[in-house]
Scaffold this motif. Structure first.
Motif, PDB file in Angstrom:
ATOM      1  N   ASP A 250       0.832  -1.207   0.000  1.00  0.00           N
ATOM      2  CA  ASP A 250       0.000   0.000   0.000  1.00  0.00           C
ATOM      3  C   ASP A 250       0.869   1.260   0.000  1.00  0.00           C
ATOM      4  OD1 ASP A 250      -2.293  -1.513  -0.022  1.00  0.00           O
ATOM      5  OD2 ASP A 250      -2.686  -1.308   2.130  1.00  0.00           O
ATOM      6  N   ARG A 251       1.929   1.258   0.784  1.00  0.00           N
ATOM      7  CA  ARG A 251       2.820   2.423   0.831  1.00  0.00           C
ATOM      8  C   ARG A 251       3.515   2.639  -0.502  1.00  0.00           C
ATOM      9  NH1 ARG A 251       7.486   3.521   5.444  1.00  0.00           N
ATOM     10  NH2 ARG A 251       8.083   5.604   4.721  1.00  0.00           N
ATOM     11  N   GLN A 252       3.960   1.558  -1.128  1.00  0.00           N
ATOM     12  CA  GLN A 252       4.608   1.671  -2.437  1.00  0.00           C
ATOM     13  C   GLN A 252       3.624   2.150  -3.499  1.00  0.00           C
ATOM     14  OE1 GLN A 252       6.013  -2.399  -2.561  1.00  0.00           O
ATOM     15  NE2 GLN A 252       8.146  -1.771  -2.232  1.00  0.00           N
ATOM     16  N   ARG A 253       2.386   1.700  -3.403  1.00  0.00           N
ATOM     17  CA  ARG A 253       1.362   2.143  -4.361  1.00  0.00           C
ATOM     18  C   ARG A 253       1.122   3.644  -4.235  1.00  0.00           C
ATOM     19  NH1 ARG A 253      -2.221  -2.033  -6.291  1.00  0.00           N
ATOM     20  NH2 ARG A 253      -4.054  -0.706  -6.072  1.00  0.00           N
ATOM     21  N   THR A 254       1.082   4.147  -3.010  1.00  0.00           N
ATOM     22  CA  THR A 254       0.894   5.581  -2.795  1.00  0.00           C
ATOM     23  C   THR A 254       2.028   6.373  -3.413  1.00  0.00           C
ATOM     24  OG1 THR A 254      -0.343   5.224  -0.743  1.00  0.00           O
ATOM     25  CG2 THR A 254       0.661   7.389  -1.054  1.00  0.00           C
ATOM     26  N   LYS A 255       3.257   5.951  -3.189  1.00  0.00           N
ATOM     27  CA  LYS A 255       4.411   6.635  -3.769  1.00  0.00           C
ATOM     28  C   LYS A 255       4.386   6.561  -5.296  1.00  0.00           C
ATOM     29  CE  LYS A 255       7.689   6.157   0.067  1.00  0.00           C
ATOM     30  NZ  LYS A 255       9.002   5.598   0.491  1.00  0.00           N
ATOM     31  N   PHE A 256       3.984   5.410  -5.818  1.00  0.00           N
ATOM     32  CA  PHE A 256       3.911   5.218  -7.265  1.00  0.00           C
ATOM     33  C   PHE A 256       2.878   6.171  -7.870  1.00  0.00           C
ATOM     34  CE2 PHE A 256       2.979   3.167 -11.265  1.00  0.00           C
ATOM     35  CZ  PHE A 256       4.185   2.594 -11.645  1.00  0.00           C
ATOM     36  N   ARG A 257       1.721   6.293  -7.215  1.00  0.00           N
ATOM     37  CA  ARG A 257       0.685   7.207  -7.705  1.00  0.00           C
ATOM     38  C   ARG A 257       1.183   8.647  -7.716  1.00  0.00           C
ATOM     39  NH1 ARG A 257      -2.963   4.111  -4.310  1.00  0.00           N
ATOM     40  NH2 ARG A 257      -2.901   5.800  -2.777  1.00  0.00           N
ATOM     41  N   LEU A 258       1.822   9.077  -6.637  1.00  0.00           N
ATOM     42  CA  LEU A 258       2.304  10.455  -6.551  1.00  0.00           C
ATOM     43  C   LEU A 258       3.335  10.767  -7.626  1.00  0.00           C
ATOM     44  CD1 LEU A 258       2.701  10.950  -2.690  1.00  0.00           C
ATOM     45  CD2 LEU A 258       1.141  12.198  -4.195  1.00  0.00           C
TER      46      LEU A 258
ATOM     47  N   HIS B  76       3.839   9.051 -10.643  1.00  0.00           N
ATOM     48  CA  HIS B  76       3.527   8.761 -12.048  1.00  0.00           C
ATOM     49  C   HIS B  76       2.153   9.222 -12.520  1.00  0.00           C
ATOM     50  CE1 HIS B  76       7.117   6.309 -12.659  1.00  0.00           C
ATOM     51  NE2 HIS B  76       6.872   5.708 -11.513  1.00  0.00           N
ATOM     52  N   PHE B  77       1.189   9.469 -11.598  1.00  0.00           N
ATOM     53  CA  PHE B  77      -0.198   9.667 -11.998  1.00  0.00           C
ATOM     54  C   PHE B  77      -0.718  11.054 -11.643  1.00  0.00           C
ATOM     55  CE2 PHE B  77      -1.108   4.875 -11.109  1.00  0.00           C
ATOM     56  CZ  PHE B  77      -0.347   4.528 -12.214  1.00  0.00           C
ATOM     57  N   GLY B  78      -1.683  11.498 -12.439  1.00  0.00           N
ATOM     58  CA  GLY B  78      -2.513  12.648 -12.107  1.00  0.00           C
ATOM     59  C   GLY B  78      -3.963  12.239 -12.276  1.00  0.00           C
ATOM     60  N   TYR B  79      -4.856  12.809 -11.459  1.00  0.00           N
ATOM     61  CA  TYR B  79      -6.270  12.416 -11.463  1.00  0.00           C
ATOM     62  C   TYR B  79      -7.169  13.639 -11.659  1.00  0.00           C
ATOM     63  CZ  TYR B  79      -4.448   8.200  -9.147  1.00  0.00           C
ATOM     64  OH  TYR B  79      -3.737   7.077  -8.826  1.00  0.00           O
ATOM     65  N   VAL B  80      -8.189  13.466 -12.509  1.00  0.00           N
ATOM     66  CA  VAL B  80      -9.224  14.491 -12.684  1.00  0.00           C
ATOM     67  C   VAL B  80     -10.579  13.794 -12.580  1.00  0.00           C
ATOM     68  CG1 VAL B  80     -10.177  16.288 -14.162  1.00  0.00           C
ATOM     69  CG2 VAL B  80      -7.723  15.802 -14.236  1.00  0.00           C
ATOM     70  N   PHE B  81     -11.415  14.270 -11.643  1.00  0.00           N
ATOM     71  CA  PHE B  81     -12.717  13.658 -11.421  1.00  0.00           C
ATOM     72  C   PHE B  81     -13.831  14.624 -11.828  1.00  0.00           C
ATOM     73  CE2 PHE B  81      -9.770  11.893  -8.258  1.00  0.00           C
ATOM     74  CZ  PHE B  81      -9.849  10.543  -8.589  1.00  0.00           C
ATOM     75  N   GLN B  82     -15.028  14.074 -12.002  1.00  0.00           N
ATOM     76  CA  GLN B  82     -16.136  14.910 -12.471  1.00  0.00           C
ATOM     77  C   GLN B  82     -16.585  15.922 -11.425  1.00  0.00           C
ATOM     78  OE1 GLN B  82     -20.178  12.809 -12.541  1.00  0.00           O
ATOM     79  NE2 GLN B  82     -18.787  11.080 -12.824  1.00  0.00           N
ATOM     80  N   ASP B  83     -16.313  15.658 -10.136  1.00  0.00           N
ATOM     81  CA  ASP B  83     -16.768  16.585  -9.096  1.00  0.00           C
ATOM     82  C   ASP B  83     -15.671  17.563  -8.660  1.00  0.00           C
ATOM     83  OD1 ASP B  83     -15.091  14.876  -7.762  1.00  0.00           O
ATOM     84  OD2 ASP B  83     -16.493  14.354  -6.172  1.00  0.00           O
ATOM     85  N   TYR B  84     -14.586  17.644  -9.454  1.00  0.00           N
ATOM     86  CA  TYR B  84     -13.471  18.578  -9.239  1.00  0.00           C
ATOM     87  C   TYR B  84     -12.607  18.213  -8.037  1.00  0.00           C
ATOM     88  CZ  TYR B  84     -17.110  21.250 -11.723  1.00  0.00           C
ATOM     89  OH  TYR B  84     -18.131  21.635 -12.545  1.00  0.00           O
TER      90      TYR B  84
END
Length: 224
Positions: free
Chosen positions: A76-84, A86-94
């Motif tokens: 879980d900790r590695q996944r959090t670091k990986f998301r930060l 490599h990823f960006g997120y945009v949702f419909q509710d801003y």
């Protein structure tokens, strides 16, 4: 080069005594730099798929590789670091923090990566200039229109220069004018910066923006 590879993905939810197969053996590949649309009827598994490949949820079974990493093996900790990283997120509710200004909302991610206050300010101002909101740095979300709030959300997603942007129906709450503005911005960012963008949509008119459409039906991809 595939930036995302998925094989035999299943996601089963238990509702009372019933097993609901939101994903049912799905396999896809997404190449680096693609602007990909994920489309299908309501309940087909679009959002479930996005949550699996963006590491916001874990599948019941199957294989997911992102940037050459078998993400199923990450803690879980590695996944959090990986998301930060490599990823960006945009949702419909801003999903903006209502008590924070435009600049402060965008600065959240570089702060999480340990950037200095000066670096956070420079990075936020630069990306807000790109999305046309440099003059709105000190505004709170409630002082912005829906289209402006979504552009702040896009700036927040882009500020760390992620490899992949995940967007879950980002235009669902916008009128046609602002929807076009957001999609034009995504296309511009994709072409100029080379980021891979994976976007859920239910609007046929959005297809013209995508390099490719992945059609989902009953938890399976019917066209790749």
């Amino acid at each position: 080069m595939n930036v995302i590879s998925v094989r035999d993905l299943f996601r089963v939810y238990r509702l009372g005594t019933v097993d609901v197969h939101a994903l049912n053996g799905l396999s896809i590949d997404i190449e680096k730099g693609e602007f990909v649309g994920i489309m299908g009827p309501s309940g087909s598994g679009k959002s479930t798929l996005l949550y699996q490949i963006s590491l916001l949820d874990r599948p019941s079974s199957g294989f997911i590789s992102v940037q050459g990493t078998d993400v199923g093996r990450l803690s879980d900790r590695q996944r959090t670091k990986f998301r930060l990283k490599h990823f960006g997120y945009v949702f419909q509710d801003y999903a903006l923090v209502p008590e924070l200004t435009t600049e402060e909302n965008v600065s959240l991610l570089p702060m999480a990566l340990g950037k200095s206050d000066e670096e956070c300010h420079e990075m936020s101002v630069d990306i807000l200039d790109v999305v046309g909101l440099k003059e709105r740095l000190s505004h709170l979300p409630r002082e912005l229109s829906g289209g402006e709030q979504q552009r702040v959300a896009i700036a927040r997603a882009m500020v760390n220069q992620p490899d992949i942007i995940f967007a879950d129906e980002p235009c669902a709450n916008l009128d046609s004018v602002n929807s076009k503005r957001i999609l034009d911005l995504f296309k511009q960012l994709n072409q100029e910066n080379g980021q891979t963008i994976v976007m859920i949509s239910h609007e046929d008119e959005d297809i013209e923006y995508f390099d490719r459409v992945i059609q989902i039906f009953d938890g399976k991809n019917v066209e790749n």
